[in-house]
Design a protein around this motif. Structure first.
Motif, PDB file in Angstrom:
ATOM      1  N   ALA A 150      -8.601  14.911  -8.057  1.00 50.83           N
ATOM      2  CA  ALA A 150      -8.034  15.189  -6.731  1.00 50.83           C
ATOM      3  C   ALA A 150      -8.236  14.037  -5.752  1.00 50.83           C
ATOM      4  CB  ALA A 150      -8.645  16.463  -6.163  1.00 50.83           C
ATOM      5  N   THR A 151      -9.258  13.189  -5.967  1.00 49.90           N
ATOM      6  CA  THR A 151      -9.513  12.071  -5.054  1.00 49.90           C
ATOM      7  C   THR A 151      -8.993  10.744  -5.596  1.00 49.90           C
ATOM      8  OG1 THR A 151     -11.714  11.717  -6.028  1.00 49.90           O
ATOM      9  CG2 THR A 151     -11.592  13.160  -4.099  1.00 49.90           C
ATOM     10  N   LYS A 152      -8.477  10.742  -6.793  1.00 53.96           N
ATOM     11  CA  LYS A 152      -8.044   9.491  -7.444  1.00 53.96           C
ATOM     12  C   LYS A 152      -6.996   8.772  -6.593  1.00 53.96           C
ATOM     13  CE  LYS A 152      -6.544   7.724 -11.936  1.00 53.96           C
ATOM     14  NZ  LYS A 152      -6.111   8.104 -13.310  1.00 53.96           N
ATOM     15  N   GLY A 153      -7.255   7.493  -6.329  1.00 57.82           N
ATOM     16  CA  GLY A 153      -6.315   6.693  -5.560  1.00 57.82           C
ATOM     17  C   GLY A 153      -6.349   6.925  -4.069  1.00 57.82           C
ATOM     18  N   ASP A 154      -7.247   7.766  -3.595  1.00 63.25           N
ATOM     19  CA  ASP A 154      -7.348   8.084  -2.170  1.00 63.25           C
ATOM     20  C   ASP A 154      -8.734   7.638  -1.691  1.00 63.25           C
ATOM     21  OD1 ASP A 154      -7.625   9.226   0.347  1.00 63.25           O
ATOM     22  OD2 ASP A 154      -6.582  11.072  -0.189  1.00 63.25           O
ATOM     23  N   ALA A 155      -8.805   6.425  -1.122  1.00 63.11           N
ATOM     24  CA  ALA A 155     -10.091   5.839  -0.748  1.00 63.11           C
ATOM     25  C   ALA A 155     -10.836   6.698   0.265  1.00 63.11           C
ATOM     26  CB  ALA A 155      -9.882   4.434  -0.187  1.00 63.11           C
ATOM     27  N   ALA A 156     -10.118   7.255   1.233  1.00 62.98           N
ATOM     28  CA  ALA A 156     -10.769   8.077   2.251  1.00 62.98           C
ATOM     29  C   ALA A 156     -11.382   9.325   1.633  1.00 62.98           C
ATOM     30  CB  ALA A 156      -9.776   8.452   3.339  1.00 62.98           C
ATOM     31  N   ALA A 157     -10.652   9.968   0.712  1.00 63.27           N
ATOM     32  CA  ALA A 157     -11.170  11.167   0.054  1.00 63.27           C
ATOM     33  C   ALA A 157     -12.378  10.836  -0.816  1.00 63.27           C
ATOM     34  CB  ALA A 157     -10.078  11.829  -0.777  1.00 63.27           C
ATOM     35  N   GLU A 158     -12.340   9.681  -1.480  1.00 63.09           N
ATOM     36  CA  GLU A 158     -13.469   9.283  -2.316  1.00 63.09           C
ATOM     37  C   GLU A 158     -14.734   9.094  -1.480  1.00 63.09           C
ATOM     38  OE1 GLU A 158     -12.204   5.835  -4.458  1.00 63.09           O
ATOM     39  OE2 GLU A 158     -11.069   6.979  -5.945  1.00 63.09           O
ATOM     40  N   VAL A 159     -14.596   8.489  -0.299  1.00 62.99           N
ATOM     41  CA  VAL A 159     -15.747   8.308   0.586  1.00 62.99           C
ATOM     42  C   VAL A 159     -16.267   9.659   1.061  1.00 62.99           C
ATOM     43  CG1 VAL A 159     -16.482   7.455   2.850  1.00 62.99           C
ATOM     44  CG2 VAL A 159     -15.159   5.983   1.334  1.00 62.99           C
ATOM     45  N   ARG A 160     -15.359  10.555   1.423  1.00 60.30           N
ATOM     46  CA  ARG A 160     -15.763  11.866   1.942  1.00 60.30           C
ATOM     47  C   ARG A 160     -16.534  12.680   0.896  1.00 60.30           C
ATOM     48  NH1 ARG A 160     -13.550  14.534   6.438  1.00 60.30           N
ATOM     49  NH2 ARG A 160     -12.517  13.113   7.869  1.00 60.30           N
ATOM     50  N   TYR A 161     -16.167  12.539  -0.355  1.00 63.34           N
ATOM     51  CA  TYR A 161     -16.813  13.339  -1.405  1.00 63.34           C
ATOM     52  C   TYR A 161     -17.886  12.556  -2.170  1.00 63.34           C
ATOM     53  CZ  TYR A 161     -13.943  17.449  -0.749  1.00 63.34           C
ATOM     54  OH  TYR A 161     -13.370  18.583  -0.217  1.00 63.34           O
ATOM     55  N   ALA A 162     -18.188  11.331  -1.713  1.00 66.74           N
ATOM     56  CA  ALA A 162     -19.151  10.504  -2.445  1.00 66.74           C
ATOM     57  C   ALA A 162     -20.509  11.177  -2.555  1.00 66.74           C
ATOM     58  CB  ALA A 162     -19.286   9.140  -1.769  1.00 66.74           C
ATOM     59  N   SER A 163     -20.995  11.741  -1.448  1.00 62.98           N
ATOM     60  CA  SER A 163     -22.314  12.368  -1.463  1.00 62.98           C
ATOM     61  C   SER A 163     -22.310  13.646  -2.302  1.00 62.98           C
ATOM     62  CB  SER A 163     -22.755  12.678  -0.026  1.00 62.98           C
ATOM     63  OG  SER A 163     -24.069  13.186  -0.008  1.00 62.98           O
ATOM     64  N   VAL A 164     -21.224  14.422  -2.216  1.00 59.94           N
ATOM     65  CA  VAL A 164     -21.104  15.656  -3.011  1.00 59.94           C
ATOM     66  C   VAL A 164     -21.130  15.327  -4.499  1.00 59.94           C
ATOM     67  CG1 VAL A 164     -19.628  17.632  -3.546  1.00 59.94           C
ATOM     68  CG2 VAL A 164     -19.801  16.811  -1.181  1.00 59.94           C
ATOM     69  N   VAL A 165     -20.334  14.318  -4.882  1.00 62.81           N
ATOM     70  CA  VAL A 165     -20.257  13.926  -6.294  1.00 62.81           C
ATOM     71  C   VAL A 165     -21.608  13.417  -6.784  1.00 62.81           C
ATOM     72  CG1 VAL A 165     -19.248  12.224  -7.869  1.00 62.81           C
ATOM     73  CG2 VAL A 165     -17.777  13.488  -6.285  1.00 62.81           C
ATOM     74  N   LYS A 166     -22.272  12.604  -5.962  1.00 66.81           N
ATOM     75  CA  LYS A 166     -23.570  12.054  -6.361  1.00 66.81           C
ATOM     76  C   LYS A 166     -24.580  13.175  -6.588  1.00 66.81           C
ATOM     77  CE  LYS A 166     -27.077   8.737  -4.826  1.00 66.81           C
ATOM     78  NZ  LYS A 166     -27.077   7.932  -6.061  1.00 66.81           N
ATOM     79  N   SER A 167     -24.594  14.147  -5.693  1.00 68.06           N
ATOM     80  CA  SER A 167     -25.533  15.261  -5.808  1.00 68.06           C
ATOM     81  C   SER A 167     -25.266  16.089  -7.064  1.00 68.06           C
ATOM     82  CB  SER A 167     -25.432  16.130  -4.561  1.00 68.06           C
ATOM     83  OG  SER A 167     -26.264  17.259  -4.669  1.00 68.06           O
ATOM     84  N   ILE A 168     -24.001  16.410  -7.312  1.00 74.17           N
ATOM     85  CA  ILE A 168     -23.661  17.213  -8.497  1.00 74.17           C
ATOM     86  C   ILE A 168     -23.980  16.449  -9.771  1.00 74.17           C
ATOM     87  CG2 ILE A 168     -21.768  18.294  -9.777  1.00 74.17           C
ATOM     88  CD1 ILE A 168     -20.512  19.034  -7.103  1.00 74.17           C
ATOM     89  N   ASN A 169     -23.701  15.151  -9.789  1.00 73.96           N
ATOM     90  CA  ASN A 169     -24.011  14.347 -10.971  1.00 73.96           C
ATOM     91  C   ASN A 169     -25.500  14.355 -11.273  1.00 73.96           C
ATOM     92  OD1 ASN A 169     -21.885  13.074 -12.484  1.00 73.96           O
ATOM     93  ND2 ASN A 169     -21.310  11.983 -10.618  1.00 73.96           N
ATOM     94  N   ASN A 170     -26.314  14.314 -10.228  1.00 76.49           N
ATOM     95  CA  ASN A 170     -27.760  14.331 -10.428  1.00 76.49           C
ATOM     96  C   ASN A 170     -28.218  15.650 -11.038  1.00 76.49           C
ATOM     97  OD1 ASN A 170     -30.386  12.981  -9.998  1.00 76.49           O
ATOM     98  ND2 ASN A 170     -30.748  14.673  -8.595  1.00 76.49           N
ATOM     99  N   VAL A 171     -27.677  16.768 -10.511  1.00 74.44           N
ATOM    100  CA  VAL A 171     -28.018  18.085 -11.062  1.00 74.44           C
ATOM    101  C   VAL A 171     -27.546  18.202 -12.505  1.00 74.44           C
ATOM    102  CG1 VAL A 171     -27.633  20.568 -10.837  1.00 74.44           C
ATOM    103  CG2 VAL A 171     -27.978  19.173  -8.787  1.00 74.44           C
ATOM    104  N   LEU A 172     -26.345  17.671 -12.762  1.00 74.88           N
ATOM    105  CA  LEU A 172     -25.788  17.734 -14.116  1.00 74.88           C
ATOM    106  C   LEU A 172     -26.675  17.004 -15.114  1.00 74.88           C
ATOM    107  CD1 LEU A 172     -23.578  18.244 -16.235  1.00 74.88           C
ATOM    108  CD2 LEU A 172     -22.387  16.225 -15.358  1.00 74.88           C
ATOM    109  N   LYS A 173     -27.068  15.775 -14.762  1.00 75.74           N
ATOM    110  CA  LYS A 173     -27.853  15.010 -15.727  1.00 75.74           C
ATOM    111  C   LYS A 173     -29.222  15.651 -15.949  1.00 75.74           C
ATOM    112  CE  LYS A 173     -28.635  10.472 -17.511  1.00 75.74           C
ATOM    113  NZ  LYS A 173     -28.205   9.060 -17.461  1.00 75.74           N
TER     114      LYS A 173
END
Length: 721
Positions: free
Chosen positions: A305-328
Motif C-alpha cells: 500500500a505504501t510502495k512508490g509513495d515516499a510520504a506514506a513510507e515515512v508515515r508508516y516507518a515507525s509502525v513497520v519498524k515496531s511490527i518487524n521487531n515483534v515479528l523477529k
C-alpha cells in the motif's frame, strides 16, 4: 488456601545457592545478593543500589516502553535510537528526512518536540501495598467479583497517590499476583529530540541484523526533559526550562574487557519464567504461529500500500519498524522452542514441584487442578481475543471504539470508570488519537482493514467471538466506510472527546456507527476476561507462593517476572558458543562496519564514518587490546523487551554502554534462562562518543556530559595543554 510453608517474599533471606547471572531483581532485593555482586566485581554497596534516591538508581528513567538515563544535570537523557525513532519520524518529511540524515540540535532552542507520546518517568517511591489489595478477598467470590474488587482497591491506591498531579502512580502485580507494589513516578511530558544519528548508524544492519551477532549498530539517541519554571512537570511550552536532574551518570570512555562485571538497570517489559508446561505448548503450537502469520501478512499489506509513495513510507516507518521487531522476536521464540524443548524441561520441573507439593502439610488438595482449569479457560479466550484483533485491524476503527468507550464511561463517577478511561487517562487517549497525524494514510488503513477481515474469515470458526461475524462489513464494503467518515481529520477526531454518548448514537459517521455496533461483542469479551482473570488472580498466587517455597528450599533464585518496573541485573562481558565448533567473541569493531558495507540499505554508512576508519582517527576511544574502536559488546546480563536503552554500568556505576538487543539464540530467555547461550547485546559507549566527535561533531553535547577518559588519553591532553 496455602498458608503455612512460606515466609513473605519481602522477608526472604539471601539466595545462597545462586551462581548464575539470571534474575531481573527489584532494587530492594539487592542486599540479599551481596555475594553475587561481589563475585562479578561490583564495588557499589548493595544497600546504595537498593535506594532509589541515591546514585546511580536515581539517574535511571523510563520512557514508557524503553529505558534511559540522565547524563547531565540539565535533563539530558540518553537512550536507544530505536526508542527515539517515533520522535525522529514525527519531525521528518520527505524534504527533511531526519531518519536518513540524522538530527543534531546545536543549541537548546533548536531542539525539536518529541510529541505527545514522548514522556520521561522518574521513579521516586516504591511501597509494598499487598495487604491493602488482597486482605478480605475470599475463595467464595466469583472471578469477576474478585477481579473488580482488586481493580477498585488499585484505583483507590492510585487516586490517593496522585493527589499531587506531578506524579503518575501505578500498582502492578508481582509474582503473578502474590504481591502488589505502589510505584510513584514523576511524569515529565515536555520531552524534546536533541540528537539522533542517521539510521545508517543508528539502525545499521536493519531488520537483517536484528537479534543477530556480530552487530555493528550505533543504537543511541539523546532527548531532553523540560519542566515549568517552578521545576514541576508542565505541558510543552517555549517557557519551560530543562529539568534539573538530581543525579546523572558519568560517562566512562575507559572501556571494559572480556570478563569484566557489569550492572544493568532499566524497565524490562514482560517475561514468562514461571509459566506452566501447558502454557508453553499453547504459545509454541498455537498462539505464536498464528501471531507470526498475522504480522507477516500485515507487513506485506503495508509494503504494497505504501510502495512508490515516499510520504506514506515515512508515515508508516515507525509502525513497520515496531511490527518487524515483534515479528523477529516471536519467530525467534519459535525457533528457540524448536532448538530446545523448553516444555519438556518444564515438564520435569513441574513433576518435581508437584511431588514436593504433595508432601507438604496443610496445603490445598484441589489447588493444582483449579490452576490447570483456569489456565485452559485463559487459552480458549485468548484465541477469541486474537481473532477480534485481526478483524478490527484499522486505526480509524480503533479510534472510534476508544472514543465511544470514553463517552460511555464518562456517564459514571470518575472513580467507577474502567481503568484506562478515567480523567487521569485523558492525556494518553489524546496522545494516541493525535499520533495518527504522523502515522496514518487513508489508503493504507483501508488496505489493512480489508485484508484483516479476509484473514479473520479464514481463522478457525471456534475462535470467532459469538455474534461478531454478522456485524462485520464485507471486505468489499470497506471502501464506503472511509468515504463516510471524518475521523481521518485530527481536529474532528479529537473533538469527539467532548461529546457524550447520545451524540455518538445520533451520528451518521460510518466508523462511529460501526464502533457502536461492535461494542456489545467487545463488552462480552471484556466481561469474560474479568471472570477468567479473577480466577487466575485467585489461584496463581497460591501456586507461586508454593513455587517460591520450593525454589527457596533448593537455594535457587526467586525474583518476579518482569512487569515494566525498575529492575537491576548483573553479568560479565563474555563470548558464547551458539553451536558446536563455533565461538563468538564479545566485541565488534568499526572495521566490521567497513566489511559489511554494501552501499545498499541497510548496509550503508556515512562517508565521514568510513573516512575516519580508513584514516584510523580513533584517538582516546581506541581500545588498547583491540587496537581500534569497539562498536558493540556481549554480556550475560538478564534482559528482555523494555530493557532497550538500559544503562550498562561498570563496577563504579559509570555508563559504559546501552542495552539494545539480544542474540537470536537468547530470545527464549523470556521463558527459560539458559546460562550457556543467553547474551545481551550492548552499544559500547566509546563508539557513541567516537561518532559524536569524529562523524557528527556533536561537540556541544560532549561538553555537556561528564566524560571520564582513559588515563593515557588524559595525560596526552595535559601534555598538549
Amino acid at each position: 488456601m496455602f498458608k503455612t510453608i512460606v515466609l513473605p517474599v519481602a522477608l526472604m533471606g539471601a539466595f545462597a545457592g545462586v551462581q548464575a547471572d539470571e534474575g531481573q531483581w527489584q532494587p530492594h532485593q539487592l542486599p540479599q545478593l551481596k555475594a553475587e555482586l561481589k563475585r562479578v566485581g561490583i564495588e557499589i554497596p548493595a544497600e546504595k543500589l537498593a535506594d532509589l534516591s541515591k546514585h546511580p538508581m536515581s539517574a535511571i528513567v523510563s520512557l514508557g516502553g524503553c529505558s534511559a538515563a540522565f547524563v547531565s544535570n540539565a535533563g539530558l537523557v540518553v537512550t536507544n535510537h530505536h526508542c527515539a525513532y517515533g520522535a525522529v519520524q514525527r519531525n521528518s518529511t520527505p524534504e527533511h528526512n531526519y531518519i536518513t540524515d540524522g538530527f543534531l540540535a546545536k543549541t537548546r532552542a533548536a531542539e525539536l518536540p518529541g510529541g505527545p507520546n514522548s514522556l520521561v518517568y522518574v521513579t521516586d517511591k516504591v511501597e509494598n501495598v499487598s495487604d491493602r489489595v488482597l486482605t478480605g478477598l475470599t475463595a467464595q467470590m466469583s472471578g469477576r467479583a474478585r477481579h473488580e474488587a482488586v481493580e477498585k482497591r488499585i484505583k483507590d491506591l492510585i487516586a490517593e497517590c496522585e493527589t499531587d498531579k506531578m506524579y503518575r502512580c501505578s500498582v502492578p502485580a508481582f509474582h503473578r499476583g502474590l504481591e502488589y507494589y505502589r510505584i510513584r513516578q514523576m511524569m515529565i511530558r515536555d520531552v524534546r529530540l536533541v540528537y539522533a544519528p542517521s539510521d545508517k548508524i543508528g539502525n545499521f544492519g536493519g531488520d537483517i541484523d536484528n537479534y543477530e551477532w556480530p552487530r555493528h549498530t550505533g543504537d543511541y539517541a539523546f532527548l531532553r526533559a523540560y519542566v515549568g519554571k517552578d521545576g514541576r512537570p508542565a505541558d510543552p511550552s517555549p517557557d519551560n526550562v530543562p529539568y534539573q536532574s538530581k543525579d546523572f551518570l558519568v560517562v566512562s570512555a575507559e572501556g571494559i574487557r572480556n570478563g569484566d562485571g557489569i550492572l544493568l538497570a532499566g524497565y524490562p517489559g514482560r517475561t514468562s519464567r514461571y509459566k506452566l508446561p501447558s502454557e508453553i505448548r499453547y504459545a509454541r503450537d498455537s498462539a505464536f504461529p498464528l501471531k507470526v502469520a498475522e504480522l507477516q501478512a500485515d507487513l506485506a499489506v503495508m509494503a504494497d500500500a505504501t510502495k512508490g509513495d515516499a510520504a506514506a513510507e515515512v508515515r508508516y516507518a515507525s509502525v513497520v519498524k515496531s511490527i518487524n521487531n515483534v515479528l523477529k522476536k516471536t519467530q525467534g521464540l519459535l525457533d528457540g522452542f524448536a532448538r530446545k524443548d523448553i516444555a519438556a524441561i518444564k515438564d520435569v520441573q513441574d513433576a518435581e514441584f508437584r511431588a514436593w507439593y504433595a508432601k507438604q502439610p496443610n496445603v490445598s488438595p484441589t489447588l493444582l487442578a483449579e490452576l490447570d482449569a483456569a489456565i485452559a479457560s485463559d487459552m480458549a479466550l485468548s484465541d477469541e481475543e486474537f481473532a477480534w484483533s485481526v478483524a478490527t485491524n484499522s486505526d480509524l476503527l480503533k479510534s472510534a471504539r476508544s472514543l465511544y468507550r470514553y463517552a460511555q464511561e464518562g456517564k459514571k463517577p470518575d472513580a467507577e470508570r474502567e481503568s484506562g478511561y478515567q480523567q487521569r487517562d485523558l492525556a494518553f487517549i489524546k496522545a494516541r488519537l493525535a499520533r495518527l497525524e504522523q502515522s496514518y494514510v487513508n489508503k493504507v488503513d483501508q488496505a489493512r482493514f480489508e485484508a484483516g477481515l479476509k484473514r479473520y474469515a479464514a481463522l478457525a470458526a471456534k475462535s470467532h467471538p459469538q455474534g461478531l461475524d454478522a456485524l462485520l462489513p464485507a471486505p468489499g464494503a470497506v471502501a464506503a466506510l472511509y468515504q463516510k467518515t471524518q475521523l481521518a481529520d485530527t481536529a474532528r477526531r479529537l473533538a469527539w472527546l467532548e461529546k457524550d454518548q447520545a451524540a455518538f448514537e445520533q451520528s451518521d459517521d460510518a466508523f462511529v456507527r460501526l464502533a457502536i455496533k461492535l461494542q456489545p461483542v467487545a463488552a462480552a469479551l471484556e466481561e469474560r476476561r474479568k471472570e477468567i482473570d479473577g480466577n487466575l488472580e485467585r489461584v496463581i498466587p497460591q501456586y507461586m507462593q508454593a513455587v517460591i517455597a520450593w525454589k527457596q528450599s533448593q537455594g535457587k533464585p526467586v525474583y518476579p517476572d518482569a512487569n515494566s518496573t525498575l529492575r537491576v541485573t548483573y553479568g560479565t562481558v563474555s563470548p558464547y558458543s551458539p553451536r558446536d565448533g563455533l565461538t563468538k567473541g564479545p566485541f565488534t569493531t568499526v572495521e566490521g562496519i567497513v566489511e559489511k558495507v554494501t552501499g545498499k540499505a541497510p548496509f550503508q554508512a556515512p562517508q565521514g564514518l568510513l573516512d575516519a576508519v580508513k584514516e584510523k582517527r580513533y584517538g582516546q576511544f581506541r581500545d588498547p587490546v583491540l587496537g581500534t574502536v569497539p562498536v558493540n559488546f556481549l554480556t550475560s546480563a538478564d534482559t528482555t523487551g523494555g530493557n532497550s536503552g538500559s544503562a550498562v554500568m561498570n563496577k563504579r556505576g559509570e555508563l559504559i554502554g546501552l542495552n539494545f538487543d539480544s542474540t537470536y539464540e537468547s530470545i527464549t530467555k523470556d521463558w527459560y534462562f539458559d546460562t550457556a547461550i543467553t547474551r545481551a547485546i550492548h552499544l559500547d559507549i566509546r563508539y557513541m562518543l567516537w561518532v559524536m566527535k569524529e562523524v557528527d561533531h556533536a561537540d556541544n553535547l560532549l561538553a555537556e556530559m561528564t566524560i571520564k577518559y582513559p588515563k593515557a588519553a588524559q595525560s596526552n591532553k595535559a601534555a598538549k595543554k
